[in-house]
Every structure is written in structure tokens, then in C-alpha cells.
Design an enzyme around this catalytic site. Sequence first.
Site, mmCIF file in Angstrom:
data_model
loop_
_atom_site.group_PDB
_atom_site.id
_atom_site.type_symbol
_atom_site.label_atom_id
_atom_site.label_comp_id
_atom_site.label_asym_id
_atom_site.label_seq_id
_atom_site.Cartn_x
_atom_site.Cartn_y
_atom_site.Cartn_z
ATOM 1 N N CYS A 150 0.765 -1.180 -0.032
ATOM 2 C CA CYS A 150 0.012 0.037 0.044
ATOM 3 C C CYS A 150 0.958 1.473 -0.013
ATOM 4 O O CYS A 150 0.472 2.318 -0.780
ATOM 5 C CB CYS A 150 -0.816 -0.055 1.208
ATOM 6 N N GLY A 181 -2.240 -0.309 8.836
ATOM 7 C CA GLY A 181 -1.223 -1.025 8.080
ATOM 8 C C GLY A 181 -0.415 -2.042 8.752
ATOM 9 O O GLY A 181 0.255 -2.953 7.805
ATOM 10 N N HIS A 245 -2.383 6.508 4.500
ATOM 11 C CA HIS A 245 -0.842 6.582 4.315
ATOM 12 C C HIS A 245 -0.714 8.098 3.640
ATOM 13 O O HIS A 245 -0.862 8.079 2.582
ATOM 14 C CB HIS A 245 -0.308 5.737 3.676
ATOM 15 N N ASN A 332 -5.214 2.984 2.905
ATOM 16 C CA ASN A 332 -4.270 1.722 2.640
ATOM 17 C C ASN A 332 -4.984 0.460 2.690
ATOM 18 O O ASN A 332 -4.592 -0.251 2.086
ATOM 19 C CB ASN A 332 -3.299 1.860 3.864
#
Length: 357
Positions: A150, A181, A245, A332
Site C-alpha cells: 500500500c 497498515g 498513508h 491503505n
Amino acid sequence: MRRTLKAAILGATGLVGIEYVRMLADHPYIKPTYLAGKGSVGKPYGEIVRWQTVGNVPKEIANQEVKPTDPKLMDDVDIIFSPLPQGAAGPVEEQFAKLGFNVISNSPDHRFDMDVPMIIPEVNPHTVTLIDEQRKRRDWKGFIVTTPLCTAQGAAIPLTPIYQNFKMSGVMITTMQSLSGAGYPGIASLDIVDNALPLGDGYDAKTVKEITRILSEVKRNVQEPGVNEITLDATTHRIATIHGHYEVAYVTFKEDTDVRKVMDSMESFKGEPQDLKLPTAPEKPILVTTQDARPQVFFDRWAGNPPGMSIVVGRLKQVNPRTIRFVSLIHNTVRGAAGGGVLTAELLVEKGYIDKR
């Protein structure tokens, strides 16, 4: 009218698994019919899942029983979505592919196999033809296709129109990555609260390696320089946000390059998913904002239609005649994982690689 395809989701109770469930619940022709788990087999999905995304568990899925990750029970499944963790994913995905299943993986275990595509559908859709080589080389009826990290996607997607149209010489990337994440339950609070946690040289290198491969597969309007002539580096960090992100990139060029032309290239960027009008394809893969204080993680991570499928790019600046800066934001677990997997499946259906076995 396209026939309904049945999908199995491995690790269906994980953070990426629930995004697959959410996105496929209303999909026009891919339906989640097999929810695989480990510690919750035999229990109704709605009772055991930690639903850490928008909305609620879809009613039509809540009573589905969580089942073992057993290919013998999946005779009628057309697509396997595999967001399994690194290490565990590799052998499981190979087992399914050998048995004739079509596997779309979010795991890193096969990303750098020479015959396995690592696809961003707008960026390198032509690499799906590696499936033909993979099947022949490994004597498989099925296949494995992967989606990139990602973090790599958050940089590679906005870098693609730049690399396509301008003579880049270097890119320096700094990331601030959300807690999701790292999966659930994620990172201990004493490590992340009141902190920005460096992810280390290994993660930095992995990010650079994946971006390099993605850009090397981009079809270009300029021939020079090649990706191996570009200085590319990344410094990665974890911060205490839930999803999204946030990445800052400084791009240098071999000749004077106008930031307005770079912006135009991003705004006009599209790919095969948009041309084919695939159900999960956002109208604009990149949304460019000129607001000074945007993008922001809280407000912009769900950008696009479907929500979360567009990259938001902002804070474009002409640093000097041969350097520009931009900031990008990617959701993400959606664009960077489940949404990218679903979009890849749609592309493979359109290309004729997925049909009933």
C-alpha cells in the site's frame, strides 16, 4: 448481463478481509460466498468479526458461517482473495493455484516471482500476460496475481504520470503511515502514542524496490532516462492515525519542469479501468487539490467514487526549476489493499483470465 462470480476471502475477519466483505457485498457480479478464517470456524461472521470500517456488517453476510481455509470445500469458487500475512500466505496461495484456483493476493510472498504480475490496474495492466507464462512454467491451471504494498502504491500512482511524461532524475519520499497498515491488534500503544515510529531500513528498501518495479513496467511518452538511472529513496514511519498513508515526495528532473504541467498530467491521468468503466474504478485515480492545508488524513482518506479508491495529491510546489514537491494520501486498506484487489479481479475478468473452472 455478466454472470455472478463466487469469491472466497481468506482471512475474512482481518482488517483487509472486512474491506473485501464490505466492497463485495454490493458488487454487481462478484459475491463473497466463502468466508475463511482460523480461530472462528463454524461461527456466524457477524458475531465474531471486529467490524473496524464504515457502516455495519452487511445483513446478507452476517449469518454466513466462517469456514476453514480448505480448497476441498470451495468447488464452486471462481476467485480467491488472499490478504493473508507474510509467510503464511505463500504456501497456501500456491496450493490453491496448483488446484486451478484464481488467486489475487495482497501478500508480499510472491510479489517478486519473475512470472507473477504485481498489478496496479491503471499503471501496468499489460503485465497480466505473465499469467500465461506462469501457468505454462509451473503447469498450473490457476494463477497468482499480487497487488503492491500500500505504501508503494501511494507514491507509485502519482509518480506514474510524471514518469510517463517527464525526464525524472530522482525521487525522495517520506511516509507517515497509519496503524491499520500493521494489521490488528497492531502496535502496542506505548510504542506509538506520543511518537513517530521509524519502520526501519528493511521497510524503506522494500518500498523502493516495489516502486522501482512498478515504474519499470509503465508505458512512457518519453524514453529517457530509464528507471534504473533515477535516484529513488524512501524513509518510512508509523503514526497514530487509523487509516490513510500520507506521503511527501520531492521529484527532481533532468531539465526545467513546470509544476503546472506536472499537475495537469496528474489531473488527466487515467488507465484501462476507467476506459473499460470497471465497477470499482474511480472516475479519477488521482484527485489534485490546490487547497493549502490539504490533503488531510481525517478528511480525505475516503476520497473518490467508490470511496477510498482515489489518491489525493496536494501541496504541489515548484521548489526550483528542476524540483517539485507533492503530498499524496492513500486509503491503505481500500485502494492500497482490498479495493485494489477487487479492481484487479475486474480487470482479469474483462481480459478473460477469470471464468468458471
